[in-house]
Scaffold this active site. Structure first.
Site, PDB file in Angstrom:
ATOM      1  N   ALA A 154       0.837  -1.210   0.000  1.00  0.00           N
ATOM      2  CA  ALA A 154       0.000   0.000   0.000  1.00  0.00           C
ATOM      3  C   ALA A 154       0.869   1.256   0.000  1.00  0.00           C
ATOM      4  O   ALA A 154       0.523   2.259  -0.631  1.00  0.00           O
ATOM      5  CB  ALA A 154      -0.939  -0.006   1.193  1.00  0.00           C
ATOM      6  N   GLY A 177       2.019   1.589  -3.502  1.00  0.00           N
ATOM      7  CA  GLY A 177       0.833   1.792  -4.332  1.00  0.00           C
ATOM      8  C   GLY A 177       0.266   3.195  -4.191  1.00  0.00           C
ATOM      9  O   GLY A 177      -0.202   3.786  -5.169  1.00  0.00           O
ATOM     10  N   ASP A 178       0.311   3.725  -2.993  1.00  0.00           N
ATOM     11  CA  ASP A 178      -0.158   5.096  -2.756  1.00  0.00           C
ATOM     12  C   ASP A 178       0.646   6.082  -3.595  1.00  0.00           C
ATOM     13  O   ASP A 178       0.086   6.979  -4.227  1.00  0.00           O
ATOM     14  CB  ASP A 178      -0.044   5.425  -1.265  1.00  0.00           C
ATOM     15  CG  ASP A 178      -0.403   6.862  -0.956  1.00  0.00           C
ATOM     16  OD1 ASP A 178      -1.535   7.280  -1.267  1.00  0.00           O
ATOM     17  OD2 ASP A 178       0.454   7.586  -0.400  1.00  0.00           O
ATOM     18  N   ALA A 179       1.959   5.907  -3.626  1.00  0.00           N
ATOM     19  CA  ALA A 179       2.825   6.813  -4.393  1.00  0.00           C
ATOM     20  C   ALA A 179       2.566   6.681  -5.892  1.00  0.00           C
ATOM     21  O   ALA A 179       2.465   7.689  -6.602  1.00  0.00           O
ATOM     22  CB  ALA A 179       4.290   6.524  -4.077  1.00  0.00           C
TER      23      ALA A 179
END
Length: 187
Positions: free
Chosen positions: A14, A17-19
């Site tokens: 995550a 993935g957020d970046a």
């Protein structure tokens, strides 16, 4: 890369993935915004004064433009929007069994942080979407690294070709998920 995205902690997935998702959001918002143009002044001392004034105007306008871009991006990065998108993907059978297992693992992972401005379940679903994006991003990177690490024997060339195909497929799947998330959020 020295790790396997299939066995990584979902919090780490995550995190990356957020970046990755943030970059796609920013590119989408920027592309839809119509960047402000530049005025080119030439020659005379009056033009040089104009050029300096124009530079300062653009600097101020760009700051305001960035604020507007940020406001447009919020709908894509809010936990409730991401959760809505992931729930729709699950409801519609868009995800594979492997992806759904990863989503369940990420959603059920005990988190030390608590959401500040989001419902706890929305936050868990949003984190799961980010983990899914991180998983596919790292799978693509692993495939590219495997393709680059091979030698020149026939078997190794075939392995490199397969790794490149795997990387391209992973990249494509990640982008399909992101595009679907955007579509669901925009509904």
């Amino acid at each position: 890369m020295g790790f396997d995205p299939k066995t990584m902690n979902t919090t780490a997935l995550a995190y990356i993935g957020d970046a990755v998702y943030e970059i796609y959001v920013r590119e989408r918002v920027l592309a839809a915004s119509g960047q402000p143009g530049r005025v080119q002044a030439q020659g005379s001392p009056q033009a040089q004064g104009f050029r300096q004034a124009e530079k300062e105007r653009q600097k101020a306008a760009f700051g305001a433009h960035v604020d507007a871009l940020h406001k447009r991006a919020i709908r894509y990065v809010r936990a409730d929007g991401q959760a809505k998108a992931l729930r729709a993907m699950m409801r519609d059978g868009f995800l594979t069994a492997e992806e759904e297992a990863l989503v369940r693992r990420a959603r059920n992972h005990k988190s030390a942080s608590k959401p500040k401005n989001a419902d706890a379940m929305d936050y868990k679903y949003a984190t799961a979407l980010e983990a899914l994006i991180g998983y596919w991003h790292l799978m693509a990177r692993a495939g590219k690294a495997a393709a680059e690490a091979t030698e020149t024997s026939t078997a190794q060339i075939a392995a490199a070709s397969a790794a490149e195909t795997h990387a391209a497929d992973a990249q494509k799947r990640m982008e399909e998920i992101i595009c679907r998330a955007f579509a669901e959020i925009e509904r």
